[in-house]
Scaffold this active site. Structure first.
Site, PDB file in Angstrom:
ATOM      1  N   LYS A  79       1.003  -4.424  -7.363  1.00  0.00           N
ATOM      2  CA  LYS A  79       0.989  -3.068  -7.956  1.00  0.00           C
ATOM      3  C   LYS A  79       1.313  -3.150  -9.458  1.00  0.00           C
ATOM      4  O   LYS A  79       0.733  -2.425 -10.264  1.00  0.00           O
ATOM      5  CB  LYS A  79       1.988  -2.145  -7.245  1.00  0.00           C
ATOM      6  N   TYR A  90       3.720  -7.583  -2.777  1.00  0.00           N
ATOM      7  CA  TYR A  90       3.194  -6.209  -2.880  1.00  0.00           C
ATOM      8  C   TYR A  90       3.505  -5.624  -4.256  1.00  0.00           C
ATOM      9  O   TYR A  90       2.617  -5.131  -4.964  1.00  0.00           O
ATOM     10  CB  TYR A  90       3.802  -5.321  -1.772  1.00  0.00           C
ATOM     11  N   THR A 133       4.120   2.530  -7.678  1.00  0.00           N
ATOM     12  CA  THR A 133       5.407   2.544  -6.973  1.00  0.00           C
ATOM     13  C   THR A 133       6.565   2.156  -7.897  1.00  0.00           C
ATOM     14  O   THR A 133       6.363   1.448  -8.894  1.00  0.00           O
ATOM     15  CB  THR A 133       5.348   1.533  -5.797  1.00  0.00           C
ATOM     16  N   ASP A 134       7.773   2.589  -7.522  1.00  0.00           N
ATOM     17  CA  ASP A 134       8.959   2.165  -8.283  1.00  0.00           C
ATOM     18  C   ASP A 134       9.295   0.697  -8.028  1.00  0.00           C
ATOM     19  O   ASP A 134      10.129   0.111  -8.721  1.00  0.00           O
ATOM     20  CB  ASP A 134      10.167   3.063  -7.954  1.00  0.00           C
ATOM     21  N   GLU A 135       8.636   0.097  -7.006  1.00  0.00           N
ATOM     22  CA  GLU A 135       8.964  -1.301  -6.682  1.00  0.00           C
ATOM     23  C   GLU A 135       8.546  -2.264  -7.788  1.00  0.00           C
ATOM     24  O   GLU A 135       8.993  -3.406  -7.825  1.00  0.00           O
ATOM     25  CB  GLU A 135       8.346  -1.696  -5.335  1.00  0.00           C
TER      26      GLU A 135
HETATM   27  P1  NAD Z   1      -1.246   3.436   3.408  1.00  0.00           P
HETATM   28  O1  NAD Z   1      -1.122   1.971   3.682  1.00  0.00           O
HETATM   29  O2  NAD Z   1      -0.749   4.410   4.420  1.00  0.00           O
HETATM   30  O3  NAD Z   1      -2.801   3.800   3.154  1.00  0.00           O
HETATM   31  C1  NAD Z   1      -3.647   3.026   2.342  1.00  0.00           C
HETATM   32  C2  NAD Z   1      -5.074   3.512   2.533  1.00  0.00           C
HETATM   33  O4  NAD Z   1      -5.931   2.746   1.660  1.00  0.00           O
HETATM   34  C3  NAD Z   1      -5.612   3.344   3.965  1.00  0.00           C
HETATM   35  O5  NAD Z   1      -6.305   4.504   4.367  1.00  0.00           O
HETATM   36  C4  NAD Z   1      -6.560   2.149   3.838  1.00  0.00           C
HETATM   37  O6  NAD Z   1      -7.625   2.196   4.780  1.00  0.00           O
HETATM   38  C5  NAD Z   1      -7.063   2.316   2.407  1.00  0.00           C
HETATM   39  N1  NAD Z   1      -7.526   1.036   1.842  1.00  0.00           N
HETATM   40  C6  NAD Z   1      -6.885  -0.156   1.849  1.00  0.00           C
HETATM   41  N2  NAD Z   1      -7.647  -1.103   1.246  1.00  0.00           N
HETATM   42  C7  NAD Z   1      -8.779  -0.483   0.831  1.00  0.00           C
HETATM   43  C8  NAD Z   1      -9.932  -0.917   0.133  1.00  0.00           C
HETATM   44  N3  NAD Z   1     -10.086  -2.198  -0.252  1.00  0.00           N
HETATM   45  N4  NAD Z   1     -10.899  -0.011  -0.147  1.00  0.00           N
HETATM   46  C9  NAD Z   1     -10.777   1.285   0.243  1.00  0.00           C
HETATM   47  N5  NAD Z   1      -9.690   1.759   0.923  1.00  0.00           N
HETATM   48  C10 NAD Z   1      -8.714   0.871   1.215  1.00  0.00           C
HETATM   49  O7  NAD Z   1      -0.578   3.655   1.997  1.00  0.00           O
HETATM   50  P2  NAD Z   1       0.304   4.889   1.467  1.00  0.00           P
HETATM   51  O8  NAD Z   1       1.694   4.721   1.930  1.00  0.00           O
HETATM   52  O9  NAD Z   1      -0.419   6.150   1.749  1.00  0.00           O
HETATM   53  O10 NAD Z   1       0.285   4.602  -0.098  1.00  0.00           O
HETATM   54  C11 NAD Z   1      -0.724   5.147  -0.941  1.00  0.00           C
HETATM   55  C12 NAD Z   1      -0.499   4.671  -2.367  1.00  0.00           C
HETATM   56  O11 NAD Z   1       0.797   5.083  -2.802  1.00  0.00           O
HETATM   57  C13 NAD Z   1      -0.540   3.149  -2.521  1.00  0.00           C
HETATM   58  O12 NAD Z   1      -1.187   2.856  -3.735  1.00  0.00           O
HETATM   59  C14 NAD Z   1       0.924   2.755  -2.581  1.00  0.00           C
HETATM   60  O13 NAD Z   1       1.093   1.570  -3.338  1.00  0.00           O
HETATM   61  C15 NAD Z   1       1.537   3.961  -3.255  1.00  0.00           C
HETATM   62  N6  NAD Z   1       2.947   4.216  -2.930  1.00  0.00           N
HETATM   63  C16 NAD Z   1       3.338   4.413  -1.633  1.00  0.00           C
HETATM   64  C17 NAD Z   1       4.678   4.693  -1.355  1.00  0.00           C
HETATM   65  C18 NAD Z   1       5.156   4.974   0.041  1.00  0.00           C
HETATM   66  O14 NAD Z   1       6.349   5.228   0.226  1.00  0.00           O
HETATM   67  N7  NAD Z   1       4.304   5.012   1.038  1.00  0.00           N
HETATM   68  C19 NAD Z   1       5.611   4.729  -2.399  1.00  0.00           C
HETATM   69  C20 NAD Z   1       5.177   4.498  -3.704  1.00  0.00           C
HETATM   70  C21 NAD Z   1       3.837   4.262  -3.961  1.00  0.00           C
HETATM   71  P1  TYD Z   2       9.885   0.215   4.039  1.00  0.00           P
HETATM   72  O1  TYD Z   2       9.584   1.477   4.767  1.00  0.00           O
HETATM   73  O2  TYD Z   2       9.184  -1.042   4.459  1.00  0.00           O
HETATM   74  O3  TYD Z   2       9.677   0.502   2.486  1.00  0.00           O
HETATM   75  P2  TYD Z   2      10.024  -0.430   1.186  1.00  0.00           P
HETATM   76  O4  TYD Z   2      10.254  -1.818   1.628  1.00  0.00           O
HETATM   77  O5  TYD Z   2       8.748  -0.296   0.441  1.00  0.00           O
HETATM   78  O6  TYD Z   2      11.198   0.206   0.543  1.00  0.00           O
HETATM   79  O7  TYD Z   2      11.430  -0.081   4.148  1.00  0.00           O
HETATM   80  C1  TYD Z   2      12.412   0.849   3.693  1.00  0.00           C
HETATM   81  C2  TYD Z   2      13.768   0.190   3.835  1.00  0.00           C
HETATM   82  O8  TYD Z   2      14.028  -0.046   5.224  1.00  0.00           O
HETATM   83  C3  TYD Z   2      13.834  -1.173   3.174  1.00  0.00           C
HETATM   84  O9  TYD Z   2      15.148  -1.355   2.647  1.00  0.00           O
HETATM   85  C4  TYD Z   2      13.591  -2.146   4.313  1.00  0.00           C
HETATM   86  C5  TYD Z   2      14.237  -1.444   5.486  1.00  0.00           C
HETATM   87  N1  TYD Z   2      13.640  -1.719   6.810  1.00  0.00           N
HETATM   88  C6  TYD Z   2      14.476  -2.080   7.874  1.00  0.00           C
HETATM   89  O10 TYD Z   2      15.704  -2.182   7.734  1.00  0.00           O
HETATM   90  N2  TYD Z   2      13.895  -2.305   9.099  1.00  0.00           N
HETATM   91  C7  TYD Z   2      12.547  -2.221   9.299  1.00  0.00           C
HETATM   92  O11 TYD Z   2      12.064  -2.470  10.436  1.00  0.00           O
HETATM   93  C8  TYD Z   2      11.704  -1.840   8.180  1.00  0.00           C
HETATM   94  C9  TYD Z   2      10.207  -1.735   8.350  1.00  0.00           C
HETATM   95  C10 TYD Z   2      12.304  -1.592   6.964  1.00  0.00           C
END
Ligand code: NAD
Ligand code: TYD
Length: 335
Positions: A154, A150, A123-125
């Site tokens: 990462k 988090y 992630t960019d975080e």
């Molecule tokens: P998500 O939370 O929707 O899904 C995570 C999945 O991993 C779930 O299916 C969960 O059951 C599985 N999981 C969790 N712990 C596990 C373990 N110990 N063993 C096996 N499986 C396990 O997450 P997402 O939003 O789909 O994100 C996927 C990846 O992308 C993550 O690595 C996250 O850090 C990265 N990412 C997500 C975003 C975003 O905007 N969602 C942005 C940047 C990076």
């Molecule tokens: P989120 O989807 O949790 O992603 P991230 O924190 O990884 O960027 O949140 C996106 C943005 O929205 C972030 O600035 C936090 C804000 N946010 C709210 O304002 N209200 C909410 O209920 C949630 C879940 C997020």
């Protein structure tokens, strides 16, 4: 024909990635290793569960035996499994360290032992926050400065991948992407939370002043970015992946959603801010463009509207999550 081990394939990005891959690589096989935590939802994969090229293994990435046997038997690993929600990591970081750090190390050990290709989705975080005033964006050389538990977990996993590349010469790549949106996103995240709240007549909780900026990436653009890295990425390299329309603040996102659903701004509720809330994220994805031909195709306004429509048309999907009954699906189908 290749056999891909996808970790976390029952989550938001993982399930979109599996759909994408089965559509675009008809000869390939996918093994989905997922623990089915609260975020893992097999209803995300309902339509492909009988596809002969797809197989589910319910298991934990910290289980050395399961990971070893699956890594041994595949050609490449796409590692998405993680604890992914910032707010949960603020409440309790333990699972984040276990899955995101220990789980990645266990996968890396198996990748090293069996000499497999590994792609780590990050992630960019990990880079921390940009200010609203600066013109800077994150790129592959931005120093790490994670602020939430988090992001710290990462960042630790990225460092481990780099250490294994450097020391053990494993064939790995990393991508750091911005906030994804699209179908099958768990409704604790901002966009699906806002849409599903509105669909049941509730207000949208917006943290602090709502002026926090994110760089929204439609999930299918992300999946194509990972595909390009697997196909053309240089081993050992990191690629930043961002969205087409780039930077938008949270209030602007909500106003767009309110407009799509014909709702008024009375539905916005400014609430207590998230502790340590990062002000702004933005990604410079020019390295991925130059080296891989990466180019996001889905613009924010059009695909936000399509995403809102998806949640409107798939009420059962998110109502089953809110009621908890999505967890019965595994029992009914697989036990
Ligand atoms: P998500 O939370 O929707 O899904 C995570 C999945 O991993 C779930 O299916 C969960 O059951 C599985 N999981 C969790 N712990 C596990 C373990 N110990 N063993 C096996 N499986 C396990 O997450 P997402 O939003 O789909 O994100 C996927 C990846 O992308 C993550 O690595 C996250 O850090 C990265 N990412 C997500 C975003 C975003 O905007 N969602 C942005 C940047 C990076
Ligand atoms: P989120 O989807 O949790 O992603 P991230 O924190 O990884 O960027 O949140 C996106 C943005 O929205 C972030 O600035 C936090 C804000 N946010 C709210 O304002 N209200 C909410 O209920 C949630 C879940 C997020």
């Amino acid at each position: 024909m290749a056999k891909l081990l996808v970790t976390g394939g029952a989550g938001f990005i993982g399930s979109n990635f599996i759909h994408y891959w089965l559509k675009t690589h008809l000869q390939d096989e996918i093994i989905n290793l997922d623990k089915l935590t609260y975020a893992g939802n097999l209803e995300n994969l309902k339509d492909i569960e009988k596809n002969p090229n797809y197989k589910l293994v319910v298991g934990d990435i910290t289980n050395v035996d399961i990971v070893g046997s699956l890594v041994k038997d595949c050609d490449a690993v796409v590692h998405l499994a993680a604890e992914s929600h910032v707010d949960r990591s603020i409440m309790d970081a333990a699972e984040f360290i276990r899955t995101n750090v220990l789980g990645t190390q266990i996968l890396l050990d198996a990748v090293k032992q069996y000499d497999k290709r590994f792609h780590h989705v990050s992630t960019d975080e990990v880079f921390g926050a940009l200010t609203l005033e600066s013109k800077n964006k994150f790129n592959e050389n931005t120093p790490y400065h994670p602020t939430s538990p988090y992001a710290a977990s990462k960042a630790a996993s990225d460092h481990l991948v780099r250490a294994f590349i450097y020391t053990h010469k494993i064939a790995a790549t990393i991508s750091n992407c911005s906030n994804n949106f699209g179908p099958y996103q768990f409704p604790e995240k901002f966009i699906p939370l806002a849409v599903t709240n509105l669909l049941v007549g509730k207000k949208i909780p917006v943290y602090g002043d709502g002026l926090y900026v994110r760089d929204w990436l439609f999930v299918e653009d992300h999946c194509r970015g990972i595909d390009l890295i697997l196909e053309k990425g240089r081993i050992g390299e990191t690629y930043c992946l961002g969205g087409m329309t780039s930077e938008i603040n949270n209030l602007e996102v909500i106003k767009k959603i309110l407009k799509i659903l014909g709702e008024s701004e009375d539905k916005i509720e400014l609430v207590k801010d998230r502790p340590g809330h990062d002000r702004r994220y933005a990604i410079n994805w020019s390295k991925a463009k130059q080296e891989l031909g990466y180019q996001p195709q889905f613009d924010f306004d059009r695909y936000l509207e399509k995403t809102v429509q998806w949640y409107q048309q798939n009420k059962n999907w998110w109502q089953n999550i809110k009621s908890g009954s999505y967890k019965d699906y595994y029992e009914k189908q697989y036990q």
